[in-house]
Design a protein around this motif. Structure first.
Motif, PDB file in Angstrom:
ATOM      1  N   LEU A 100      51.941  79.517   3.334  1.00  0.00           N
ATOM      2  CA  LEU A 100      53.086  79.591   2.410  1.00  0.00           C
ATOM      3  C   LEU A 100      54.410  79.668   3.165  1.00  0.00           C
ATOM      4  CD1 LEU A 100      51.685  82.272  -0.070  1.00  0.00           C
ATOM      5  CD2 LEU A 100      52.138  79.857  -0.616  1.00  0.00           C
ATOM      6  N   PRO A 101      55.487  79.116   2.568  1.00  0.00           N
ATOM      7  CA  PRO A 101      56.811  79.389   3.133  1.00  0.00           C
ATOM      8  C   PRO A 101      57.051  80.902   3.135  1.00  0.00           C
ATOM      9  CG  PRO A 101      56.921  77.737   1.378  1.00  0.00           C
ATOM     10  CD  PRO A 101      55.526  78.292   1.361  1.00  0.00           C
ATOM     11  N   GLU A 102      57.767  81.365   4.136  1.00  0.00           N
ATOM     12  CA  GLU A 102      57.983  82.807   4.300  1.00  0.00           C
ATOM     13  C   GLU A 102      58.566  83.455   3.029  1.00  0.00           C
ATOM     14  OE1 GLU A 102      56.681  84.246   6.716  1.00  0.00           O
ATOM     15  OE2 GLU A 102      57.754  86.097   7.150  1.00  0.00           O
ATOM     16  N   ALA A 103      59.554  82.806   2.421  1.00  0.00           N
ATOM     17  CA  ALA A 103      60.203  83.419   1.250  1.00  0.00           C
ATOM     18  C   ALA A 103      59.231  83.525   0.075  1.00  0.00           C
ATOM     19  CB  ALA A 103      61.433  82.601   0.834  1.00  0.00           C
ATOM     20  N   THR A 104      58.335  82.552  -0.060  1.00  0.00           N
ATOM     21  CA  THR A 104      57.353  82.600  -1.156  1.00  0.00           C
ATOM     22  C   THR A 104      56.367  83.736  -0.922  1.00  0.00           C
ATOM     23  OG1 THR A 104      57.569  80.227  -1.442  1.00  0.00           O
ATOM     24  CG2 THR A 104      55.621  81.252  -2.407  1.00  0.00           C
ATOM     25  N   TRP A 105      55.931  83.865   0.325  1.00  0.00           N
ATOM     26  CA  TRP A 105      55.022  84.965   0.659  1.00  0.00           C
ATOM     27  C   TRP A 105      55.654  86.308   0.258  1.00  0.00           C
ATOM     28  CZ3 TRP A 105      50.388  86.674   1.556  1.00  0.00           C
ATOM     29  CH2 TRP A 105      50.217  87.926   2.170  1.00  0.00           C
ATOM     30  N   GLU A 110      52.289  77.066  -9.241  1.00  0.00           N
ATOM     31  CA  GLU A 110      52.480  75.915  -8.346  1.00  0.00           C
ATOM     32  C   GLU A 110      53.092  76.352  -7.014  1.00  0.00           C
ATOM     33  OE1 GLU A 110      54.637  72.640 -10.108  1.00  0.00           O
ATOM     34  OE2 GLU A 110      54.377  71.402  -8.308  1.00  0.00           O
ATOM     35  N   LEU A 111      53.697  77.526  -6.993  1.00  0.00           N
ATOM     36  CA  LEU A 111      54.182  78.036  -5.705  1.00  0.00           C
ATOM     37  C   LEU A 111      53.016  78.246  -4.737  1.00  0.00           C
ATOM     38  CD1 LEU A 111      56.706  80.764  -6.926  1.00  0.00           C
ATOM     39  CD2 LEU A 111      57.294  78.785  -5.491  1.00  0.00           C
ATOM     40  N   ALA A 112      51.832  78.526  -5.309  1.00  0.00           N
ATOM     41  CA  ALA A 112      50.668  78.809  -4.460  1.00  0.00           C
ATOM     42  C   ALA A 112      49.850  77.559  -4.174  1.00  0.00           C
ATOM     43  CB  ALA A 112      49.783  79.866  -5.125  1.00  0.00           C
ATOM     44  N   CYS A 113      49.709  76.683  -5.171  1.00  0.00           N
ATOM     45  CA  CYS A 113      48.944  75.449  -4.916  1.00  0.00           C
ATOM     46  C   CYS A 113      49.387  74.364  -5.879  1.00  0.00           C
ATOM     47  CB  CYS A 113      47.440  75.686  -4.984  1.00  0.00           C
ATOM     48  SG  CYS A 113      46.725  75.635  -6.622  1.00  0.00           S
ATOM     49  N   GLU A 114      49.151  73.140  -5.466  1.00  0.00           N
ATOM     50  CA  GLU A 114      49.720  71.991  -6.169  1.00  0.00           C
ATOM     51  C   GLU A 114      49.294  71.901  -7.638  1.00  0.00           C
ATOM     52  OE1 GLU A 114      49.248  68.551  -3.687  1.00  0.00           O
ATOM     53  OE2 GLU A 114      49.682  67.252  -5.413  1.00  0.00           O
ATOM     54  N   GLU A 115      48.051  72.252  -7.934  1.00  0.00           N
ATOM     55  CA  GLU A 115      47.567  72.121  -9.326  1.00  0.00           C
ATOM     56  C   GLU A 115      48.062  73.256 -10.204  1.00  0.00           C
ATOM     57  OE1 GLU A 115      45.479  72.173  -6.689  1.00  0.00           O
ATOM     58  OE2 GLU A 115      45.212  70.008  -6.510  1.00  0.00           O
TER      59      GLU A 115
END
Ligand SMILES: Cc1cc2nc3c(=O)[nH]c(=O)nc-3n(C[C@H](O)[C@H](O)[C@H](O)COP(=O)(O)O)c2cc1C
Ligand SMILES: CCCCCCC(=O)C(=O)O
Length: 383
Positions: free
Chosen positions: A23-28, A88-93
């Motif tokens: 994950l991008p750092e900010a999303t984490w 969707e922040l975690a996975c494409e679907e």
């Protein structure tokens, strides 16, 4: 404790570093963070660690059954996925992956009003029950349309979040300037989502600015009538910690409560959910089921919450870890691990059925706050 993983994760917490790496750092930090000093995030875990189990012996555990019903629907385990915005922040679907994973275990998913996939598309892929989480939007017309769409799509319950008159002070989001990437939107609120969400601003969270624009903090008890008059679905209140509030909600006929502090993301310093649970269960006195979320990371946590009076538990961040690490398969594995660990804990605690998870299973600290009555889900017991 998070261990180093070689091969397939053996515990839910081993999914956290796998997710972080992808994950991008900010999303984490958006996923993991809590409000303020994050003392409530820690308290949720500490409460599960503090309460110990006194196993029973000689009780024939050759078959331990984790299956149950949740709001009247069969489930393979007393588990569900807590509502979380923008999968969707975690996975494409996005939420499609989540409902497919939860459906395989026949456990409910609470889809957030800020889902990143349309209700119709989510429902199309759902093989288990889906419920809809609501925030109390300023624009009541939009809220009504959202409820109607979810009903038409086949959602089975509404979960009104009542602990969020505004977002908590999530310092990690502010520090990392968290904002949504431009391709992630809230399709169920078409046209309602403003540019704030995608705008980076140093020292502030885009979500927090967004919430201030959308969520109506005047929500109060009398508004429940409005919601009741607009839906035939069961209404669940999420975010109750006080016994007095729980009693009032039960008096008003809500269909279930979720003892939750929003995973420590709202009021920093709020009680741990496991600590608040027995008082809530006692106040409700069997009038509706009581669920819990916050800090559930293993089968023994589920066992403790059930013994203290919860009908089922909901899981938040670990599902996002699974999604981020391996999409649908990761989320399914997280839920499966939890179910298998619960079955294992039941056997080792001498409890072949969920009904045998009673407060006397817990050390004196928790047993001292034994619930007066638990909720009866049988057709005779349900109102
Ligand atoms: C990234 C994230 C987003 C969330 N979004 C929502 C939401 O939109 N609505 C809501 O009621 N709760 C939301 N929550 C709170 C969860 O529903 C739940 O109460 C909490 O995550 C449970 O704690 P746990 O993560 O320790 O399992 C969110 C939690 C996280 C981690
Ligand atoms: C207005 C967007 C708010 C999304 C909030 C999601 C949430 O509850 C969280 O804890 O994060």
């Amino acid at each position: 404790m998070t261990a180093t993983t070689v091969g397939r994760p053996l515990t839910i917490e081993e999914y956290a570093p796998l997710a972080r790496a992808r994950l991008p750092e900010a999303t984490w930090h958006y996923f993991e963070g809590g409000a303020g000093t994050e003392s409530t995030v820690e308290a949720n875990r500490a409460a599960f660690r503090r309460v110990r189990i006194r196993p029973r012996v000689l009780s024939d555990v050759s078959h331990c059954d984790t299956s149950t019903t949740i709001l009247g629907e069969p489930a393979s385990a007393p588990l569900g996925v807590a509502p979380m915005a923008y999968h969707e922040l975690a996975c494409e679907e996005g939420e499609v992956a989540t409902v497919r994973a939860a459906g395989e275990l026949r456990v409910p998913t609470v889809v957030g009003i800020f889902a990143s996939r349309s209700f119709e598309r989510i429902a199309e892929h759902a093989t288990g029950p889906v419920w809809l989480q609501l925030y109390w939007l300023h624009r009541r017309g939009v809220l009504e349309r959202v409820v109607r769409r979810a009903e038409d799509a086949g959602f089975r319950a509404l979960v009104l979040t009542v602990d969020t008159p505004r977002l908590g002070r999530r310092l990690r989001e502010a520090r990392h300037g968290f904002h949504l990437p431009p391709h992630i939107t809230a399709p169920n609120l078409d046209g309602e989502v403003t540019g704030f969400l995608h705008e980076h601003e140093d020292g502030s969270s885009a979500l927090s600015r967004h919430a201030d624009a959308f969520i109506d903090p005047s929500l109060n008890w009398s508004d429940l009538d409005w919601l009741r008059s607009r839906t035939r679905l069961p209404i669940v209140l999420k975010g109750v910690l006080s016994a007095a509030d729980a009693a009032r909600a039960a008096d008003l006929g809500v269909d279930a409560l979720i003892v939750s502090n929003h995973g420590g993301r709202q009021l920093d310093g709020a009680s741990a959910t496991l600590d608040a649970l027995p008082d809530v269960v006692r106040a409700v006195a069997g009038r509706c089921p009581v669920f819990l979320d916050g800090g559930v990371r293993g089968g023994t946590d589920v066992l403790k919450a059930l013994a203290a009076g919860a009908r089922a538990v909901f899981v938040g961040r670990p599902v996002l870890w699974g999604l981020a690490a391996a999409g649908e398969a990761g989320a399914r594995d997280v839920l499966t691990l939890l179910r298998d660990e619960l079955e294992d804990a039941m056997a080792l605690a001498g409890c072949p059925s969920l009904d045998s998870l009673t407060p006397d299973l817990l050390d004196r600290g928790a047993a001292a706050v034994a619930p007066a009555a638990s909720y009866d889900e049988s057709p005779e017991g349900r109102r």
